[in-house]
Design an enzyme around this catalytic site. Sequence first.
Site, PDB file in Angstrom:
ATOM      1  N   LYS A 175      -6.264 -10.334 -10.946  1.00 19.13           N
ATOM      2  CA  LYS A 175      -7.148 -10.732  -9.854  1.00 19.13           C
ATOM      3  C   LYS A 175      -8.354  -9.775  -9.788  1.00 19.13           C
ATOM      4  O   LYS A 175      -8.170  -8.554  -9.856  1.00 19.13           O
ATOM      5  CB  LYS A 175      -6.357 -10.659  -8.541  1.00 19.13           C
ATOM      6  CG  LYS A 175      -7.204 -10.926  -7.316  1.00 19.13           C
ATOM      7  CD  LYS A 175      -6.451 -10.627  -6.025  1.00 19.13           C
ATOM      8  CE  LYS A 175      -7.327 -10.859  -4.835  1.00 19.13           C
ATOM      9  NZ  LYS A 175      -7.618  -9.891  -3.911  1.00 19.13           N
TER      10      LYS A 175
ATOM     11  N   LYS B  82     -11.845  -4.867  -6.072  1.00 20.86           N
ATOM     12  CA  LYS B  82     -12.405  -3.509  -6.091  1.00 20.86           C
ATOM     13  C   LYS B  82     -11.330  -2.502  -6.482  1.00 20.86           C
ATOM     14  O   LYS B  82     -11.572  -1.577  -7.218  1.00 20.86           O
ATOM     15  CB  LYS B  82     -12.864  -3.075  -4.690  1.00 20.86           C
ATOM     16  CG  LYS B  82     -13.859  -3.911  -4.014  1.00 20.86           C
ATOM     17  CD  LYS B  82     -14.211  -3.292  -2.659  1.00 20.86           C
ATOM     18  CE  LYS B  82     -13.374  -3.868  -1.524  1.00 20.86           C
ATOM     19  NZ  LYS B  82     -13.797  -5.218  -1.124  1.00 20.86           N
TER      20      LYS B  82
ATOM     21  N   LYS C 123       0.837  -1.211   0.000  1.00 21.03           N
ATOM     22  CA  LYS C 123       0.000   0.000   0.000  1.00 21.03           C
ATOM     23  C   LYS C 123       0.870   1.260   0.000  1.00 21.03           C
ATOM     24  O   LYS C 123       0.575   2.220  -0.706  1.00 21.03           O
ATOM     25  CB  LYS C 123      -0.956  -0.013   1.192  1.00 21.03           C
ATOM     26  CG  LYS C 123      -2.115  -0.984   0.945  1.00 21.03           C
ATOM     27  CD  LYS C 123      -3.058  -1.128   2.097  1.00 21.03           C
ATOM     28  CE  LYS C 123      -4.108  -2.173   1.751  1.00 21.03           C
ATOM     29  NZ  LYS C 123      -4.618  -2.894   2.925  1.00 21.03           N
TER      30      LYS C 123
HETATM   31  P1  ADP Z   1     -10.941  -6.765  -2.852  1.00 23.79           P
HETATM   32  O1  ADP Z   1      -9.657  -7.293  -3.449  1.00 23.79           O
HETATM   33  O2  ADP Z   1     -11.997  -6.573  -3.876  1.00 23.79           O
HETATM   34  O3  ADP Z   1     -10.713  -5.534  -1.986  1.00 23.79           O
HETATM   35  P2  ADP Z   1     -11.131  -8.131  -0.361  1.00 23.79           P
HETATM   36  O4  ADP Z   1      -9.649  -8.008  -0.199  1.00 23.79           O
HETATM   37  O5  ADP Z   1     -12.023  -7.284   0.484  1.00 23.79           O
HETATM   38  O6  ADP Z   1     -11.476  -7.891  -1.906  1.00 23.79           O
HETATM   39  O7  ADP Z   1     -11.493  -9.654  -0.212  1.00 23.79           O
HETATM   40  C1  ADP Z   1     -12.439 -10.191   0.673  1.00 23.79           C
HETATM   41  C2  ADP Z   1     -12.409 -11.688   0.571  1.00 23.79           C
HETATM   42  O8  ADP Z   1     -12.698 -12.132  -0.769  1.00 23.79           O
HETATM   43  C3  ADP Z   1     -11.040 -12.286   0.918  1.00 23.79           C
HETATM   44  O9  ADP Z   1     -11.242 -13.476   1.666  1.00 23.79           O
HETATM   45  C4  ADP Z   1     -10.418 -12.580  -0.403  1.00 23.79           C
HETATM   46  O10 ADP Z   1      -9.514 -13.650  -0.350  1.00 23.79           O
HETATM   47  C5  ADP Z   1     -11.617 -12.915  -1.286  1.00 23.79           C
HETATM   48  N1  ADP Z   1     -11.343 -12.484  -2.655  1.00 23.79           N
HETATM   49  C6  ADP Z   1     -11.315 -11.209  -3.111  1.00 23.79           C
HETATM   50  N2  ADP Z   1     -11.038 -11.169  -4.421  1.00 23.79           N
HETATM   51  C7  ADP Z   1     -10.869 -12.445  -4.818  1.00 23.79           C
HETATM   52  C8  ADP Z   1     -10.552 -13.070  -6.070  1.00 23.79           C
HETATM   53  N3  ADP Z   1     -10.376 -12.360  -7.188  1.00 23.79           N
HETATM   54  N4  ADP Z   1     -10.462 -14.414  -6.118  1.00 23.79           N
HETATM   55  C9  ADP Z   1     -10.651 -15.152  -5.002  1.00 23.79           C
HETATM   56  N5  ADP Z   1     -10.951 -14.632  -3.796  1.00 23.79           N
HETATM   57  C10 ADP Z   1     -11.054 -13.294  -3.690  1.00 23.79           C
END
Ligand code: ADP
Length: 321
Positions: free
Chosen positions: A189, A192, A110
Amino acid sequence: MRILSGIQPSGALHLGNYFGMMQKMIDYQEQEDLFCFIANYHAMTSLSDGKALARGTLEAAASFIALGLDTEKSTFWVQSDVPEVQELTWFLSNFTPMGLLERCHSYKDKIAKGIAANHGLFAYPVLMASDILLYQSNRVPVGKDQKQHVEVTRDIAIKFNNEYGDIFAIPEPEIDDDVATVPGLDGQKMSKSYGNTIDLFLEEKALRKQVMRIVTDPTPVEDPKDPDSCNVFQIYSLFLDKKAQADLRKRYEAGGLGYGEVKQELFEIIRDKFEPYRQHRMELLADLPGLREILNQGAEKARYTAMKTLRKVRKKVGSAY
Ligand code: ADP
Ligand code: TRP
């Protein structure tokens, strides 16, 4: 076996969240002692708009319940409804070496992206350790990016237990290799923060628009196509059993399949899969007092376990006198 995980309410939930985390948690509730929460304190490290956070919290809770999380079978709450987690965070801070936090990839990434370093971002893993340890969790299913945070939690817990005796269960991270990373519209990946998501609860037109934006190669319609390098195929496969996956693969390899056609199918599959849940979610969000009542009851249940841990900890550290 107590299983605990949390999700941040910092934006719309997407297919990556569903297949990577939510579906798995919902399956666990049948056999395990599931603790699942909306990590709204964590979301404050990236979101300062209070109204958006409050709304996101309600929406994330309603989405989880609509998707099948059973608040009777499991313990489901909003992190800030058990504020004792902050008290434990402070106690744990005194057992958290600076170096441990300085080594965290998530923090370093970050900072590298230019996000201003502040104490919230730095101390994020200590709050996460507090979530995990307060509820005596044995297993913590998380994505690969969060594994290090569970390892930090273990280090803190071991240090604390060495000083005061067996206070905390030592948690194991659980990384499910079967759940490959769900790719986003551009093949990175789905996240958001990359703006490449397909969201779970969009209305039809907006959903179709997102699906149509999936990046594909310029192979002409009549030519055979490689399913393994195709984002549409990867996402589509999440909704198919082995046999249906093999059939789709054949259609790719045979040629004559246009990306527009396969995207339209994928759009319909996503729409139809989440349609029944969408109704339930809308009903929950239309009755906010009812939803808050469900969440209050969840917080009561969570707090019962939290207080058992915290009473012991207060005695050991001496804040109870
Ligand atoms: P983002 O990357 O959209 O901010 P988060 O980090 O809030 O998502 O992820 C919340 C949960 O969803 C975590 O347990 C994360 O491992 C899962 N997750 C998020 N994006 C993916 C993805 N592209 N593939 C698999 N799992 C994901
Ligand atoms: N940091 C996690 C994420 O972004 C969310 C989270 C907060 C969490 N506290 C937790 C996950 C405790 C597991 C256990 O995905």
